[in-house]
Design a protein around this motif. Structure first.
Motif, mmCIF file in Angstrom:
data_model
loop_
_atom_site.group_PDB
_atom_site.id
_atom_site.type_symbol
_atom_site.label_atom_id
_atom_site.label_comp_id
_atom_site.label_asym_id
_atom_site.label_seq_id
_atom_site.Cartn_x
_atom_site.Cartn_y
_atom_site.Cartn_z
ATOM 1 N N ALA A 1 6.210 -2.719 -43.750
ATOM 2 C CA ALA A 1 5.285 -1.908 -42.641
ATOM 3 C C ALA A 1 5.703 -0.805 -41.965
ATOM 4 C CB ALA A 1 4.836 -3.273 -41.448
ATOM 5 N N SER B 1 6.025 2.178 -44.418
ATOM 6 C CA SER B 1 4.836 2.903 -44.815
ATOM 7 C C SER B 1 4.261 3.567 -43.534
ATOM 8 C CB SER B 1 3.965 1.951 -45.331
ATOM 9 O OG SER B 1 3.482 0.928 -44.681
ATOM 10 N N PHE B 2 4.897 3.183 -42.450
ATOM 11 C CA PHE B 2 4.294 3.606 -41.280
ATOM 12 C C PHE B 2 4.754 5.135 -41.137
ATOM 13 C CE2 PHE B 2 5.005 3.944 -36.281
ATOM 14 C CZ PHE B 2 3.656 4.604 -36.320
ATOM 15 N N ARG C 1 6.324 11.463 -42.753
ATOM 16 C CA ARG C 1 6.271 12.088 -41.330
ATOM 17 C C ARG C 1 7.441 12.931 -41.336
ATOM 18 N NH1 ARG C 1 2.978 9.406 -37.435
ATOM 19 N NH2 ARG C 1 2.261 7.192 -38.235
ATOM 20 N N SER D 1 10.709 -0.261 -33.421
ATOM 21 C CA SER D 1 9.868 -1.426 -34.096
ATOM 22 C C SER D 1 10.442 -2.727 -33.542
ATOM 23 C CB SER D 1 9.741 -1.356 -35.581
ATOM 24 O OG SER D 1 11.025 -1.851 -36.041
ATOM 25 N N ASP E 1 2.529 7.757 -31.840
ATOM 26 C CA ASP E 1 1.683 7.059 -32.786
ATOM 27 C C ASP E 1 2.098 5.507 -32.859
ATOM 28 O OD1 ASP E 1 -0.314 6.714 -34.550
ATOM 29 O OD2 ASP E 1 0.633 7.820 -36.159
ATOM 30 N N CYS E 2 1.143 4.620 -33.214
ATOM 31 C CA CYS E 2 1.403 3.176 -33.042
ATOM 32 C C CYS E 2 1.053 2.529 -34.212
ATOM 33 C CB CYS E 2 0.823 2.636 -31.789
ATOM 34 S SG CYS E 2 0.880 3.569 -30.118
ATOM 35 N N LEU E 3 1.604 1.524 -34.507
ATOM 36 C CA LEU E 3 1.208 0.484 -35.515
ATOM 37 C C LEU E 3 1.321 -0.957 -35.062
ATOM 38 C CD1 LEU E 3 0.168 -0.572 -38.383
ATOM 39 C CD2 LEU E 3 2.748 -0.334 -39.020
ATOM 40 N N CYS F 1 6.434 5.550 -33.089
ATOM 41 C CA CYS F 1 7.108 6.780 -33.414
ATOM 42 C C CYS F 1 6.598 7.922 -32.525
ATOM 43 C CB CYS F 1 6.943 7.005 -34.777
ATOM 44 S SG CYS F 1 5.311 7.703 -35.383
#
Lengths: 82, 154
Positions: free
Chosen positions: B14, B17-18, B22, B30, B75-77, B97
């Motif tokens: 995860a 891929s996040f 970039r 995380s 940016d968030c996941l 991030c």
């Protein structure tokens, strides 16, 4: 018909996670709880606790006035996630 | 990005891929929460998390919006599971991030503190043939209030 949803521990007192009812003309949360709980005193007590929030049509009830159209009513106990 | 799902997930994949592709973010922080075998009680054999579809996703989106308002440019996941899960499995994942590390550290901590108190989930501990609903903890609310006391609109 209105779908009534009992979230978390409330479903234990309600004996079901959800059920469909035909709501009579009601205008306050107290009337709503009294109708939903019927003669289930334990459920009436739990639903009346200040920590239990009422969600109508997937939005939290902002004030004490119930909307006319209630497709779905959920009773939400304090959260315990994460 | 927000995922509310019953399936388990691989936190490393995860995160990768996040961050894939970039080039402007110099920092990513995380957090992964795992199911423990001792929660409020010992000998927890499984957890069962209930959510309220649509409402749960909407409320998590509000938490993410708060973070974006507070730390511009992050940016968030967020991944949060529901359903039955077992000790050792991941239950929640947050990655943030940003250009610099301080924002990423702070926002990741903020997201977790708010997820613990504001995300609509109800947790049940299963101990053998016993099932016990978990009550919210004052310490979780205290963690969230720490953010509110910093004179921000939370």
């Amino acid at each position: 018909m209105t779908k009534i949803v009992f979230l978390g521990k409330l479903k234990d007192s309600a004996g079901t996670a959800e059920r469909e009812v035909k709501l009579p003309a009601i205008s306050t949360p107290e009337e709503l709880i009294a109708f939903i709980a019927g003669d289930n005193e334990a459920l009436a007590k739990q639903l009346s606790e200040p920590s239990v929030r009422i969600i109508i049509n997937k939005s939290i009830l902002p004030d004490r006035v119930l909307p006319e159209a209630m497709d779905e009513v959920a009773f939400m106990p304090p959260l315990s996630g994460g | 990005m927000i995922f509310v799902q019953s399936e388990t997930f691989n936190p490393g994949e995860a995160l990768n891929s996040f961050m894939a592709g970039r080039t402007e973010e110099g920092a990513v922080v995380s957090f992964t929460g795992h199911v423990r075998n001792s929660g409020d009680n010992d000998n927890v054999t499984a957890l069962e998390l209930e959510h309220y579809p649509v409402y749960t996703e909407t409320e998590i989106a509000k938490i993410e919006t708060k973070a974006h308002a507070r730390w511009i440019g992050i940016d968030c996941l967020i991944i949060h599971r529901f359903g039955k899960m077992f000790p050792g499995e991941p239950i929640v994942f947050v990655a943030v991030c940003s250009a610099h590390r301080s924002q990423a550290f702070e926002a990741a901590s903020f997201l977790m503190d708010y997820l613990k108190t504001n995300a609509p989930f109800w947790k049940k501990e299963i101990r053998g043939d016993k099932e016990v609903w978990v009550e919210p903890k004052d310490s979780d609310y205290a963690s969230r209030e720490n953010w509110a006391q910093k004179d921000w609109d939370t």
